[in-house]
Write an enzyme that holds these catalytic residues in place. Structure first.
Site, short mmCIF file in Angstrom:
data_model
loop_
_atom_site.label_atom_id
_atom_site.label_comp_id
_atom_site.label_asym_id
_atom_site.label_seq_id
_atom_site.Cartn_x
_atom_site.Cartn_y
_atom_site.Cartn_z
CG ASP A 96 47.52 28.31 55.20
OD1 ASP A 96 48.64 27.85 54.89
OD2 ASP A 96 46.50 28.05 54.55
CG ASP A 269 42.44 34.22 54.11
OD1 ASP A 269 42.30 33.27 53.31
OD2 ASP A 269 42.24 34.09 55.34
CB CYS A 307 34.62 49.03 38.15
SG CYS A 307 36.18 48.20 38.45
CB CYS A 309 39.49 47.20 37.42
SG CYS A 309 38.39 46.25 36.36
CB CYS A 312 35.60 48.17 34.40
SG CYS A 312 34.71 46.81 35.20
CG HIS A 338 35.65 43.47 37.98
ND1 HIS A 338 35.38 44.81 37.83
CD2 HIS A 338 34.67 42.97 38.77
CE1 HIS A 338 34.28 45.10 38.50
NE2 HIS A 338 33.83 44.00 39.07
#
Lengths: 374, 374
Positions: A96, A269, A307, A309, A312, A338
Site C-alpha cells: 500500500d 486484503d 477443514c 489444514c 485441523c 487455520h
C-alpha cells in the site's frame, strides 16, 4: 513491463470474474485474497507456511509501506536486495502507499496539498509523506504492485470534504504516476468518494483518465453499515474498467469476500484472519468460533471437522484452547494457519464456482451452512 | 515392558558412550539432547518443525509435570488420549516429576516426609504433591520415561541438610517405584547429594539398590561454578551403572554437552536453546551471538554461515534483527529453529565422533573454532 491482467471467464449469474494477474514474480488467479504482512512478515507465518496452506498457498501478500518506512526503513530493505529477498518471499507482493496508515496510526497529522506531515507511532519522530515520496519508498521496497498515495477521509465526512479530498487524491494520483521510475512495478490508482455514488463515479472516471494498471476502491470498511458498503462497492465496481483488476482495500469478512466477488471485485486484503487468529477467533465452514470458550476444554474434535489444514489435521479444540490459555505462541500460529487456509480455500471455491457458472448457488449454500450449523 | 538401553560403543579416549534407548514410541540414539516442551509444546515449534530440524529432528522431548498438572490438568490430558496424542507428538517423551518446579516456581512450599504442599504460581491455589501422586500424574500423562519425585535442595546447602534431603529422596524413590502401576513406562531414579562426592556415591549406590530403568543426576546447574559442576558430574557418573542410561538434568550450554558427554552422560535437557532464542541469543559454530546488536542491522549474511537450518538457509541477520526489533513472533520461531538445530546437530556430531573414536579431537576443534572466530 511484466504486468498484465486477463479476464478468463465471467460468471453467468453474477458480476463475478475469473481472472489472471501476471507479475514479475509469477501469476495469480483472481478473485484473490492477499494475507497482510505488515512488518515484512505475515504474523506468526514463515514463507514455507504460507506456501503450504490450502489451494496452493498464498498467491500474493500485502505489506505496509508506512510500517516498513519507519522500521527497518526502505533504504535498508533496498540495500538487502528488496522486500522479496529481505523476507524470503518469491511470490508477488503488493505494497500500500502508507496513506491509510498515516491517517489511522500516526499522531498529529497535518494534510496539505503537498503531502502529509505526521508523527511516528513508534517514537514520535516527525515525517513528511508526499505522493512522490510514497512512490519512491515503494520503488525502494520493490513490490510487484504499488499503490497511489491517497487521502482516506474519515467516516462520516461531509459531502464537501469528500469532494475536495477526492479532487486532491486525483491530483496526487497524477503526481504518483508522473514520479514513478521503475518499469517493473504495476501502479494502481485508488477511487475515493465516500458513500456518494456521484463522487465515486466521477472519481473512477477521472482516475481511469490518468490511466493505471489496476484500480482500487479505497475508503470502505471504515465504519459504515454492511448494506452501505456493498452498495458503494457495487456502483463503484460498475464504474471501473472491465479489463483492469479491481481491488477492494481492507475488506473483509468471509461474507464480504463472497458478496463483493459477486459484485465483480478481483482482489481483497484484510488483517481479519491473522489478527483474529491471535485473539482466538477461528473462521470455519459453520461460522466464527471462539476457541477460548470453556465448552471446548475437553473437546477432542478439530476446530473445523471439514477443514484440511495442518492445525485441523493434527490438533483438537481442547489443545488449541490450552495453547491459548497458556499464552503459547504455537496457538497463535496454528490459529493463523487455520484462518488463512479457510480464506484461501474459500477464494478457491469461489473461483471454481465462477468457472462452473454456479456462484449463485455456491453463495446460497455458503449462507445455508452457517444457518444450519450454528 | 518395551523399554531398553544398550551401549553400542565406547569412545577410546573419553568415558563417552554411544547408546540406544528403546521406548514404546521408538528408538533414540544417545548421547541425546531433549528440547523442553513445558506446557505440552516446545515454545514456538509445531511437531513438524521439531521433526524437520537437523540430524533427523528431535528424537525425544521433555515436558513438565508441574505445569501440565496445574494447566490444563493431567486428567484432561488423559481424557484426550494422553500427552502424545494431545500435542500430536508421536516420538518419545520424558516427563519430570514436578519436584524441581515445585521448588523453583511455586510459592510457600512446605516439605514434610509425606510430600510437598505448595501454592500454584498461576492462581495461588494450594496443592499437595507426594511421590505417589507425582507418579500417578505422570502415569496419566503417559510419557515413555517418567521420573521419581525428589527434593532438589538449594545451592549452597549445609552438609547435614543435603544428607537428610538425600535420605528422604531415597525413601521417596522407593515409594515412587512401589506406587507405579503402568508397565509401559520406564521409571528413572534421581541421584542427589549436592557437591559432596561421598553423598553422591552413597545416593547412587542406594538408588541403584532400589532398582530403576535409568538414573539421573539431579541438583546440578543450580548456581555452582562450572568446574564444580563438571567434577560432581564426573564422580557421580562413575558411580552409576554402565548398563543404564545416565541423564544429567537441566544441563546445559553447548560446552556443557561436550564436556559431560565426555564424562559418560547419555541424556540432557535444558531450556537454554529455546529460551535464549526468544530473547535474541543464537548459538553458533563460533559461539553465542546477540541478534539484537545494531551491527547486524545491514548484515546480509545468515546467522551462522556454516548452519543448514531453515532460518540460516533463507534469512539474513538483518531480517532476524528486524523481526526481533519489531516484536514479530516469526523472529522467536526462526531463532528457536536455529538454536535447536544447532543443539541437535552438535549431539549428532558427538555421536559420530564416538563412533569413530575421535571425541577428544572433536572436543579440541570445538573449542578452537570458538577461539579463532570470536
Amino acid at each position: 513491463m511484466a504486468f498484465g491482467f486477463t479476464v478468463l471467464k465471467k460468471d453467468a449469474g453474477t458480476r463475478a470474474r475469473l481472472g489472471k494477474l501476471v507479475t514479475p514474480h509469477g501469476e495469480v488467479q483472481t478473485p484473490v485474497f492477499m494475507p497482510v504482512g505488515t512488518q515484512a512478515t505475515v504474523k506468526t507465518m514463515a514463507p514455507e507456511d504460507l506456501k503450504a496452506l490450502g489451494a496452493g498457498g498464498a498467491g500474493i501478500i500485502l505489506s505496509n509501506t508506512y510500517h516498513l518506512y519507519l522500521r527497518p526503513g526502505h533504504e535498508l530493505i533496498a540495500k538487502m536486495g528488496g522486500l522479496h529477498r529481505f523476507m524470503s518471499w518469491d511470490r508477488p507482493i503488493l505494497t500500500d502507499s502508507g496513506g491509510y496508515q498515516v491517517f489511522s496510526h500516526s499522531q498529529l497529522r497535518k494534510i496539505t496539498e503537498e503531502g502529509v506531515k505526521f508523527q511516528s507511532h513508534l517514537d514520535g519522530s516527525y515525517h513528511f509523506l508526499t505522493p512522490e515520496r510514497a512512490t519512491g519508498i515503494q520503488e525502494a521496497l520493490g513490490a510487484d504492485i504499488i499503490m497511489c498515495f491517497d487521502e482516506c477521509p474519515p467516516y462520516p465526512s461531509t459531502y464537501d470534504y469528500l469532494k475536495e479530498s477526492m479532487e486532491m487524491t486525483l491530483r496526487w494520483a497524477r503526481r504518483c504516476k508522473d514520479s514513478k521510475k521503475r518499469e517493473d512495478q504495476a501502479l494502481f490508482g485508488i477511487i475515493q468518494g465516500g458513500m456518494h455514488k456521484d463522487l465515486r463515479v466521477e472519481s473512477a472516471g477521472r482516475t481511469v483518465e490518468i490511466g493505471f494498471d489496476g484500480y482500487a476502491i479505497g475508503g470502505l470498511s471504515v465504519g459504515e453499515t454492511k448494506p452501505l458498503m456493498y452498495e458503494a462497492t457495487e456502483y463503484t465496481a460498475e464504474a471501473m474498467p472491465e479489463d483492469r483488476p479491481r481491488y477492494l482495500m481492507g475488506v473483509g469478512t468471509p461474507e464480504d469476500l463472497v458478496e463483493c466477488a459477486c459484485l465483480g471485485v478481483d482482489m481483497f486484503d484484510c488483517v481479519m484472519p491473522t489478527r483474529n487468529a491471535r485473539t482466538g477467533t477461528l473462521f470455519t465452514s459453520f461460522g466464527k468460533m471462539n476457541i477460548k470458550n470453556a465448552k471446548f476444554s475437553e473437546d477432542s474434535s478439530p476446530a473445523d471437522p471439514e477443514c484440511t489444514c495442518y492445525a485441523c489435521r493434527n490438533f483438537s479444540r481442547a489443545y488449541l484452547r490450552h495453547l491459548y490459555s497458556a499464552g503459547e505462541i504455537l496457538g497463535m500460529r496454528l490459529n493463523t494457519i487455520h484462518n488463512l487456509h479457510y480464506y484461501l480455500t474459500l477464494m478457491d471455491d469461489i473461483r471454481k464456482a465462477i468457472r462452473e457458472d454456479r456462484l449463485t448457488s455456491f453463495r446460497r449454500e455458503f449462507y445455508h451452512k452457517r444457518e444450519v450449523d450454528q
